[in-house]
Design a protein around this motif. Structure first.
Motif, PDB file in Angstrom:
ATOM      1  N   ASP A  58      -6.552  28.627  -8.156  1.00 37.57           N
ATOM      2  CA  ASP A  58      -8.081  29.339  -8.639  1.00 37.57           C
ATOM      3  C   ASP A  58      -8.261  28.880  -9.958  1.00 37.57           C
ATOM      4  OD1 ASP A  58     -10.749  30.146  -8.806  1.00 37.57           O
ATOM      5  OD2 ASP A  58     -10.088  32.484  -8.406  1.00 37.57           O
ATOM      6  N   LEU A  77     -16.702  23.684  -5.606  1.00 41.00           N
ATOM      7  CA  LEU A  77     -17.841  24.531  -5.361  1.00 41.00           C
ATOM      8  C   LEU A  77     -18.913  24.340  -5.840  1.00 41.00           C
ATOM      9  CD1 LEU A  77     -15.106  25.800  -4.110  1.00 41.00           C
ATOM     10  CD2 LEU A  77     -16.155  28.066  -4.432  1.00 41.00           C
ATOM     11  N   PHE A 110      -9.242  25.143  -6.487  1.00 40.85           N
ATOM     12  CA  PHE A 110     -10.550  25.577  -6.445  1.00 40.85           C
ATOM     13  C   PHE A 110     -11.160  25.324  -7.849  1.00 40.85           C
ATOM     14  CE2 PHE A 110      -8.437  27.853  -3.247  1.00 40.85           C
ATOM     15  CZ  PHE A 110      -9.108  27.478  -1.790  1.00 40.85           C
ATOM     16  N   LYS A 157     -15.869  31.234  -6.127  1.00 40.60           N
ATOM     17  CA  LYS A 157     -14.684  30.789  -5.805  1.00 40.60           C
ATOM     18  C   LYS A 157     -13.594  31.988  -5.264  1.00 40.60           C
ATOM     19  CE  LYS A 157     -13.426  28.954  -9.773  1.00 40.60           C
ATOM     20  NZ  LYS A 157     -14.564  29.591 -10.398  1.00 40.60           N
TER      21      LYS A 157
END
Length: 200
Positions: free
Chosen positions: A74, A111, A28, A36
Motif C-alpha cells: 500500500d 485507484l 496499490f 486504498k
C-alpha cells in the motif's frame, strides 16, 4: 487463493529500509483519501487490516501485507499539499525507490475517484506507468456515491480524460456494495497465482 488469511507484515518510511522481494507483489497507488486502505480491507474481508483515516495524507509509509504467497504493498497517497518540502522529497524517493527496485511487481493497481475527473497527479502517474511499461490496472473507487446519470456521464468522459484509454484495464469498485470485488480478485489471481513462466 485464500483471501481470508491476510496479515500486516511491516511498514517502511525510506527506500533504504525496503526488504528484498521474496514473492510476487501487487502495489496499490492513488491520491490521498482515494480509498486504498478501504479497498484492501474489503479485498480481504477484514475491517481493520489496513487503517482507514479521514485525514488525507495520513499514510506516510509503504505498508506491506501478505496473503497466501502474495505480497501487497500500500503506497502512500500522493497529491496532499500539507507536507513540508523535506517530507515531499522523502515521499518521492520512497515511491520511486519502490517502483524502480528489482521486484517481482506483477501490477500496480491505480485507484481513481470515480466521482471526479483524474487529477494532474493521477495523469502523471498514468503517464509514468505507461512510459516505464509497468503493468497496471485502473480501479475506479467510490462508485456507490454516484447516481445513475452521474455514473453514465463519468464513464462517457473517461475516454477523453485517460491516455491510451482503449488499452486500459478498468474495474469499477465500491467498498459499500461490493461491486467489482470479485473482478479485482480474479485479476490479481490471474497475474500472481498463475505464473506465466510455468504455464507456457
Amino acid at each position: 487463493m485464500n483471501w481470508n488469511i491476510a496479515e500486516f507484515t511491516a511498514a517502511y518510511g525510506t527506500a533504504a529500509q525496503l526488504p528484498k522481494c521474496q514473492t510476487p507483489e501487487i502495489a496499490f497507488a492513488g491520491k490521498s483519501n482515494v480509498g486504498k486502505s478501504t479497498l484492501i480491507n474489503k479485498l480481504f474481508q477484514r475491517k481493520n487490516l489496513a487503517r482507514v483515516s479521514a485525514v488525507p495524507g495520513k499514510t506516510a509509509t509503504i505498508n506491506f501485507y501478505h496473503c497466501d504467497g502474495i505480497t501487497f504493498a500500500d503506497l502512500p497517497g500522493y497529491g496532499y499539499a500539507k507536507r513540508s518540502k523535506s517530507e515531499l522529497i522523502r515521499w518521492q524517493n520512497l515511491i520511486n525507490g519502490y517502483l524502480q527496485d528489482d521486484r517481482d511487481l506483477r501490477a500496480v493497481l491505480l485507484l481513481l475517484d470515480m466521482r471526479h475527473p483524474p487529477t494532474k497527479n493521477d495523469l502523471q502517474m498514468v503517464d509514468f506507468l505507461i512510459d516505464t511499461e509497468m503493468p497496471f490496472a485502473i480501479v475506479m473507487t467510490k462508485a456507490d456515491k454516484l447516481n445513475k446519470s452521474e455514473r453514465t456521464a463519468r464513464l462517457a468522459a473517461l475516454p477523453n480524460e485517460l491516455p491510451q484509454f482503449e488499452d486500459l484495464n478498468i474495474t469499477i469498485f465500491s467498498s459499500v456494495t461490493g461491486e467489482g470485488l470479485e473482478s479485482l480478485r480474479g485479476l490479481i489471481e490471474e497475474i500472481t497465482v498463475e505464473d506465466p513462466e510455468t504455464t507456457e
